[in-house]
Design a protein around this motif. Sequence first.
Motif, PDB file in Angstrom:
ATOM      1  N   SER A 168       0.825  -1.207   0.000  1.00 40.38           N
ATOM      2  CA  SER A 168       0.000   0.000   0.000  1.00 40.38           C
ATOM      3  C   SER A 168       0.857   1.254   0.000  1.00 40.38           C
ATOM      4  CB  SER A 168      -0.933   0.002   1.219  1.00 40.38           C
ATOM      5  OG  SER A 168      -1.881  -1.030   1.127  1.00 40.38           O
ATOM      6  N   THR A 169       1.978   1.212   0.710  1.00 40.97           N
ATOM      7  CA  THR A 169       2.891   2.354   0.732  1.00 40.97           C
ATOM      8  C   THR A 169       3.497   2.564  -0.646  1.00 40.97           C
ATOM      9  OG1 THR A 169       3.427   1.711   2.996  1.00 40.97           O
ATOM     10  CG2 THR A 169       4.805   3.397   1.991  1.00 40.97           C
ATOM     11  N   THR A 170       3.862   1.488  -1.296  1.00 39.73           N
ATOM     12  CA  THR A 170       4.389   1.572  -2.661  1.00 39.73           C
ATOM     13  C   THR A 170       3.365   2.176  -3.597  1.00 39.73           C
ATOM     14  OG1 THR A 170       5.960  -0.250  -2.426  1.00 39.73           O
ATOM     15  CG2 THR A 170       5.100   0.168  -4.632  1.00 39.73           C
ATOM     16  N   LEU A 171       2.096   1.754  -3.475  1.00 40.80           N
ATOM     17  CA  LEU A 171       1.033   2.282  -4.324  1.00 40.80           C
ATOM     18  C   LEU A 171       0.847   3.778  -4.085  1.00 40.80           C
ATOM     19  CD1 LEU A 171      -1.165   1.668  -6.394  1.00 40.80           C
ATOM     20  CD2 LEU A 171      -2.708   1.140  -4.501  1.00 40.80           C
ATOM     21  N   LEU A 172       0.885   4.185  -2.802  1.00 38.85           N
ATOM     22  CA  LEU A 172       0.736   5.610  -2.475  1.00 38.85           C
ATOM     23  C   LEU A 172       1.816   6.433  -3.158  1.00 38.85           C
ATOM     24  CD1 LEU A 172      -0.349   8.020  -0.799  1.00 38.85           C
ATOM     25  CD2 LEU A 172       1.225   7.302   1.017  1.00 38.85           C
ATOM     26  N   PHE A 173       3.070   6.023  -3.011  1.00 36.99           N
ATOM     27  CA  PHE A 173       4.157   6.830  -3.557  1.00 36.99           C
ATOM     28  C   PHE A 173       4.266   6.725  -5.074  1.00 36.99           C
ATOM     29  CE2 PHE A 173       5.599   6.760   0.900  1.00 36.99           C
ATOM     30  CZ  PHE A 173       5.791   8.129   1.066  1.00 36.99           C
ATOM     31  N   SER A 174       3.731   5.668  -5.657  1.00 37.53           N
ATOM     32  CA  SER A 174       3.695   5.630  -7.117  1.00 37.53           C
ATOM     33  C   SER A 174       2.703   6.669  -7.635  1.00 37.53           C
ATOM     34  CB  SER A 174       3.325   4.230  -7.617  1.00 37.53           C
ATOM     35  OG  SER A 174       1.938   3.968  -7.456  1.00 37.53           O
ATOM     36  N   GLY A 175       1.567   6.816  -6.936  1.00 36.95           N
ATOM     37  CA  GLY A 175       0.597   7.833  -7.328  1.00 36.95           C
ATOM     38  C   GLY A 175       1.114   9.235  -7.096  1.00 36.95           C
ATOM     39  N   VAL A 176       1.685   9.479  -5.908  1.00 43.38           N
ATOM     40  CA  VAL A 176       2.243  10.795  -5.588  1.00 43.38           C
ATOM     41  C   VAL A 176       3.389  11.123  -6.542  1.00 43.38           C
ATOM     42  CG1 VAL A 176       3.492  12.128  -3.853  1.00 43.38           C
ATOM     43  CG2 VAL A 176       1.543  10.723  -3.169  1.00 43.38           C
ATOM     44  N   GLY A 177       4.260  10.144  -6.805  1.00 48.29           N
ATOM     45  CA  GLY A 177       5.377  10.362  -7.711  1.00 48.29           C
ATOM     46  C   GLY A 177       4.923  10.698  -9.114  1.00 48.29           C
ATOM     47  N   THR A 178       3.844  10.058  -9.563  1.00 50.98           N
ATOM     48  CA  THR A 178       3.302  10.346 -10.894  1.00 50.98           C
ATOM     49  C   THR A 178       2.821  11.787 -10.992  1.00 50.98           C
ATOM     50  OG1 THR A 178       2.652   8.042 -11.263  1.00 50.98           O
ATOM     51  CG2 THR A 178       1.514   9.717 -12.555  1.00 50.98           C
ATOM     52  N   LEU A 179       2.098  12.245  -9.976  1.00 51.16           N
ATOM     53  CA  LEU A 179       1.608  13.629  -9.991  1.00 51.16           C
ATOM     54  C   LEU A 179       2.766  14.621  -9.934  1.00 51.16           C
ATOM     55  CD1 LEU A 179      -1.535  13.427  -7.661  1.00 51.16           C
ATOM     56  CD2 LEU A 179      -1.306  12.893 -10.094  1.00 51.16           C
ATOM     57  N   ALA A 233      10.949  11.722  -7.303  1.00 44.84           N
ATOM     58  CA  ALA A 233       9.905  10.790  -6.880  1.00 44.84           C
ATOM     59  C   ALA A 233      10.505   9.587  -6.157  1.00 44.84           C
ATOM     60  CB  ALA A 233       9.096  10.324  -8.091  1.00 44.84           C
ATOM     61  N   THR A 234      11.668   9.121  -6.619  1.00 45.51           N
ATOM     62  CA  THR A 234      12.336   7.999  -5.960  1.00 45.51           C
ATOM     63  C   THR A 234      12.828   8.390  -4.568  1.00 45.51           C
ATOM     64  OG1 THR A 234      13.016   6.960  -8.046  1.00 45.51           O
ATOM     65  CG2 THR A 234      14.338   6.454  -6.103  1.00 45.51           C
ATOM     66  N   VAL A 235      13.371   9.606  -4.431  1.00 45.75           N
ATOM     67  CA  VAL A 235      13.790  10.095  -3.111  1.00 45.75           C
ATOM     68  C   VAL A 235      12.594  10.143  -2.172  1.00 45.75           C
ATOM     69  CG1 VAL A 235      14.628  12.110  -1.839  1.00 45.75           C
ATOM     70  CG2 VAL A 235      15.773  11.407  -3.942  1.00 45.75           C
ATOM     71  N   LEU A 236      11.479  10.684  -2.639  1.00 43.29           N
ATOM     72  CA  LEU A 236      10.273  10.798  -1.817  1.00 43.29           C
ATOM     73  C   LEU A 236       9.785   9.430  -1.373  1.00 43.29           C
ATOM     74  CD1 LEU A 236       8.218  12.849  -0.712  1.00 43.29           C
ATOM     75  CD2 LEU A 236       6.897  12.516  -2.810  1.00 43.29           C
ATOM     76  N   ALA A 237       9.786   8.457  -2.304  1.00 44.20           N
ATOM     77  CA  ALA A 237       9.346   7.098  -1.956  1.00 44.20           C
ATOM     78  C   ALA A 237      10.269   6.481  -0.916  1.00 44.20           C
ATOM     79  CB  ALA A 237       9.299   6.225  -3.210  1.00 44.20           C
ATOM     80  N   GLY A 238      11.569   6.657  -1.082  1.00 42.79           N
ATOM     81  CA  GLY A 238      12.522   6.093  -0.136  1.00 42.79           C
ATOM     82  C   GLY A 238      12.409   6.692   1.248  1.00 42.79           C
ATOM     83  N   LEU A 239      12.053   7.973   1.335  1.00 38.81           N
ATOM     84  CA  LEU A 239      11.911   8.621   2.631  1.00 38.81           C
ATOM     85  C   LEU A 239      10.698   8.115   3.405  1.00 38.81           C
ATOM     86  CD1 LEU A 239      12.762  12.335   1.699  1.00 38.81           C
ATOM     87  CD2 LEU A 239      14.176  10.740   3.019  1.00 38.81           C
ATOM     88  N   GLY A 240       9.711   7.572   2.681  1.00 38.97           N
ATOM     89  CA  GLY A 240       8.489   7.137   3.353  1.00 38.97           C
ATOM     90  C   GLY A 240       8.290   5.636   3.452  1.00 38.97           C
ATOM     91  N   GLY A 241       9.146   4.862   2.781  1.00 37.58           N
ATOM     92  CA  GLY A 241       9.009   3.411   2.876  1.00 37.58           C
ATOM     93  C   GLY A 241       8.444   2.747   1.644  1.00 37.58           C
ATOM     94  N   GLY A 242       8.390   3.475   0.522  1.00 36.24           N
ATOM     95  CA  GLY A 242       7.881   2.892  -0.709  1.00 36.24           C
ATOM     96  C   GLY A 242       8.985   2.387  -1.611  1.00 36.24           C
TER      97      GLY A 242
END
Length: 434
Positions: A56-67, A283-292
């Motif tokens: 679910s965390t991965t899905l969240l950051f994939s959506g946020v990263g896309t935007l 987007a990759t940095v953001l995902a890594g900071l949150g657990g995605g």
Amino acid sequence: MPWTTHGDGRTVAPDAIVRPTERLSWPKTIGFGAQHVIAMFGATFLVPILTTFPPSTTLLFSGVGTLLFLLITRNRVPSYLGSSFAFLGPVGAAMAGPGIGSALFGIVATGFLLALVGLLVNAVGTGWIHVLMPPAVMGAIVALIGFNLAQAAWSNVVGGNRAEVSYDSVLLATVTVVAVCLIAAVFRGMVGRIAVLLGFVVGYVVALAMGLVDFSKVERAAWFGLPQFHAPSIDWAVLPMFLPVVFVLVAENVGHVRSVAHLVEDDSINELTGRTLFADGAATVLAGLGGGSATTTYGENIGVMTATRVFSTAAYWVAGIIAILLSMSPKFGQILYTIPWGVIGGVTLALYGIIGLIGVRMWIDNKVDFGQQKNLYPVAVALIVAMGMGTDVLVFGDVALGGIALGTAAALVLFHGMSALEKVRGPGRDEAAA
């Protein structure tokens, strides 16, 4: 940047392209956005399943990263940022050793380096990239990204485990891919353009009729809930495993931009390469900071755009928002988990193959001459390396490299090595006569 409406917003001529800065009516745009969610779903969720990251965390950051990607590229480059397979080796090694904190640190560091590459490209241009990756090499890299996923697609077809074939899963995959092909062949206009989405629906309905969909976890799941977050922990020892991945991410990103520019016949999109690299890194940095999971531009969604000829970034805003909403609902997340592997397999058989053929099309359109040895051997070796390895990795000390990385390296090293030797040798009699 607001979108202009393509035509009347309801119909598209059979040979027309809906450009990135255009959109159809919002109901149709939502439909195309949903198709992009389906296209990215299998691979985006497969990575956290393989690495034991929270899906679910991965899905969240994939959506946020896309935007975030769409904002940074000013809605001019259509792309979905899903989970990157290039990180499977180093993340798997980190998870088996120091744990998720160290893995996330490696992801953050890699994303930061990719963002720096983007700033460099933005400052000095993409000329050096074009020299580094001429059409023969770029076509090979794009093609091997798709063909490298062949084993992953087949794993989906047989039920998620290639060692234990599920014939129900094979049947579902067959039904799904045949439905996609029939719909694309029989129907024109909008129905034919969403053949992947409709084929998926057909496969899922057949799975329901066969009793292969289990809703027990859906019933127990809550309607609303936040994903599980993790923070990175500084571990410099993991960096040798992660930083080589930047090379693959650059190749994937540049290949994506070139593919889109080629497909919509708009070279100005190539000028945004610096922004796309920076956005992917951020987007990759953001995902890594949150657990995605780390993100990358998704070839699966290029396959959807190639099949539908709808390149509207509005559809990607819809897809990103849907992904974020789904990540906030454990119940909807569990509904996505009910999709049988065979249905996903049928869709990925088509989409992964389309990615590979985009590279082939680049060779054809650029008139790449495979009669020249410097084009022939590097491409041949690169494709076989990528297809043969699949999602396997080779570990060299602290560095783990997968099929995309090694195939890309083979294409680059062999092409430029052979080109240098040809210059030293000089033209032969046949070449001089030509």
